[in-house]
Design a protein around this motif. Structure first.
Motif, PDB file in Angstrom:
ATOM      1  N   ASN A   6       0.825  -1.204   0.000  1.00  0.00           N
ATOM      2  CA  ASN A   6       0.000   0.000   0.000  1.00  0.00           C
ATOM      3  C   ASN A   6       0.863   1.260   0.000  1.00  0.00           C
ATOM      4  O   ASN A   6       0.466   2.293  -0.513  1.00  0.00           O
ATOM      5  N   ASN A   7       2.038   1.174   0.600  1.00  0.00           N
ATOM      6  CA  ASN A   7       2.972   2.292   0.676  1.00  0.00           C
ATOM      7  C   ASN A   7       4.341   1.830   0.200  1.00  0.00           C
ATOM      8  O   ASN A   7       4.735   0.691   0.438  1.00  0.00           O
ATOM      9  N   ALA A   8       5.061   2.734  -0.417  1.00  0.00           N
ATOM     10  CA  ALA A   8       6.405   2.398  -0.902  1.00  0.00           C
ATOM     11  C   ALA A   8       7.309   1.952   0.248  1.00  0.00           C
ATOM     12  O   ALA A   8       8.166   1.085   0.077  1.00  0.00           O
ATOM     13  N   GLU A   9       7.112   2.524   1.437  1.00  0.00           N
ATOM     14  CA  GLU A   9       7.940   2.213   2.594  1.00  0.00           C
ATOM     15  C   GLU A   9       7.742   0.783   3.107  1.00  0.00           C
ATOM     16  O   GLU A   9       8.496   0.310   3.949  1.00  0.00           O
ATOM     17  N   GLU A  10       6.738   0.091   2.611  1.00  0.00           N
ATOM     18  CA  GLU A  10       6.503  -1.299   3.006  1.00  0.00           C
ATOM     19  C   GLU A  10       7.341  -2.266   2.171  1.00  0.00           C
ATOM     20  O   GLU A  10       7.491  -3.426   2.533  1.00  0.00           O
ATOM     21  N   SER A  11       7.898  -1.808   1.072  1.00  0.00           N
ATOM     22  CA  SER A  11       8.674  -2.659   0.181  1.00  0.00           C
ATOM     23  C   SER A  11      10.137  -2.672   0.618  1.00  0.00           C
ATOM     24  O   SER A  11      10.829  -1.656   0.524  1.00  0.00           O
ATOM     25  N   PRO A  12      10.642  -3.816   1.106  1.00  0.00           N
ATOM     26  CA  PRO A  12      12.045  -3.850   1.535  1.00  0.00           C
ATOM     27  C   PRO A  12      13.006  -3.576   0.383  1.00  0.00           C
ATOM     28  O   PRO A  12      14.038  -2.929   0.577  1.00  0.00           O
ATOM     29  N   GLY A  13      12.655  -4.007  -0.802  1.00  0.00           N
ATOM     30  CA  GLY A  13      13.520  -3.755  -1.950  1.00  0.00           C
ATOM     31  C   GLY A  13      13.616  -2.274  -2.281  1.00  0.00           C
ATOM     32  O   GLY A  13      14.703  -1.753  -2.547  1.00  0.00           O
ATOM     33  N   PHE A  14      12.478  -1.589  -2.254  1.00  0.00           N
ATOM     34  CA  PHE A  14      12.477  -0.155  -2.549  1.00  0.00           C
ATOM     35  C   PHE A  14      13.210   0.619  -1.459  1.00  0.00           C
ATOM     36  O   PHE A  14      13.978   1.538  -1.747  1.00  0.00           O
ATOM     37  N   MET A  15      13.002   0.232  -0.205  1.00  0.00           N
ATOM     38  CA  MET A  15      13.698   0.904   0.896  1.00  0.00           C
ATOM     39  C   MET A  15      15.209   0.675   0.799  1.00  0.00           C
ATOM     40  O   MET A  15      16.000   1.586   1.011  1.00  0.00           O
ATOM     41  N   LEU A  16      15.606  -0.554   0.453  1.00  0.00           N
ATOM     42  CA  LEU A  16      17.030  -0.844   0.282  1.00  0.00           C
ATOM     43  C   LEU A  16      17.593   0.002  -0.855  1.00  0.00           C
ATOM     44  O   LEU A  16      18.706   0.531  -0.770  1.00  0.00           O
ATOM     45  N   TRP A  17      16.841   0.137  -1.927  1.00  0.00           N
ATOM     46  CA  TRP A  17      17.245   0.969  -3.064  1.00  0.00           C
ATOM     47  C   TRP A  17      17.502   2.405  -2.609  1.00  0.00           C
ATOM     48  O   TRP A  17      18.536   2.999  -2.941  1.00  0.00           O
ATOM     49  N   GLN A  18      16.572   2.968  -1.840  1.00  0.00           N
ATOM     50  CA  GLN A  18      16.714   4.346  -1.387  1.00  0.00           C
ATOM     51  C   GLN A  18      17.926   4.503  -0.470  1.00  0.00           C
ATOM     52  O   GLN A  18      18.727   5.423  -0.634  1.00  0.00           O
ATOM     53  N   VAL A  19      18.050   3.608   0.509  1.00  0.00           N
ATOM     54  CA  VAL A  19      19.165   3.684   1.454  1.00  0.00           C
ATOM     55  C   VAL A  19      20.492   3.514   0.720  1.00  0.00           C
ATOM     56  O   VAL A  19      21.457   4.239   0.973  1.00  0.00           O
TER      57      VAL A  19
END
Length: 147
Positions: A6-19
């Protein structure tokens, strides 16, 4: 919706990408004074570290690539650049005609020693927001690396 999140912050892959992007930018800035890219630094310092652990007998390109979890062809390209800069030397392996022994030059050793201080300082600053949970992050990352 085309995603299970539901939120981008729930996706571990997307969060890893950002970090990862934020961290890589910080590391690039730390390495700029040394005129090293991040892959160049990783291979140069890994070569120094592995050689020291190996009593300076030299390591192979394949060993270096495996240690860094880097593609062998990419490793070869980066090592070629480090060799042109005078930071490493490649010489034929004494028993394996397909392999080269990689060693760090005196200049490469000095640059690697200075650059690692800047990188570790940046790492401390970047991950300081985790407080004493940095160890837990390392543990989780080790699990992913072992996959």
């Amino acid at each position: 919706m085309s995603s299970e999140f539901n939120n981008a912050e729930e996706s571990p892959g997307f969060m890893l990408w950002q970090v990862t992007n934020l961290w890589q930018k910080a590391i690039r800035n730390a390495l700029d004074p040394f005129e090293l890219t991040h892959p160049q630094f990783v291979l140069l310092f890994s070569c120094k570290w592995l050689n020291e652990k190996n009593d300076d007998t030299g390591i192979t390109q394949v060993q270096l690539a495996q240690h860094a979890q880097m593609d062998v062809n990419v490793t070869s390209q980066v090592l070629r650049t480090l060799e042109k800069k005078g930071y490493i030397e490649r010489r034929p392996h004494p028993t394996d005609s397909r392999a080269n022994i990689i060693s760090v030059t005196k200049t490469g050793d000095e640059i690697a020693s200075q650059a690692v201080q800047a990188v570790e300082r940046e790492d401390r600053a970047f991950f300081s927001g985790l407080g004493n949970e940095t160890g837990q992050l390392n543990q989780l990352l080790r699990q992913l690396v072992k996959r």
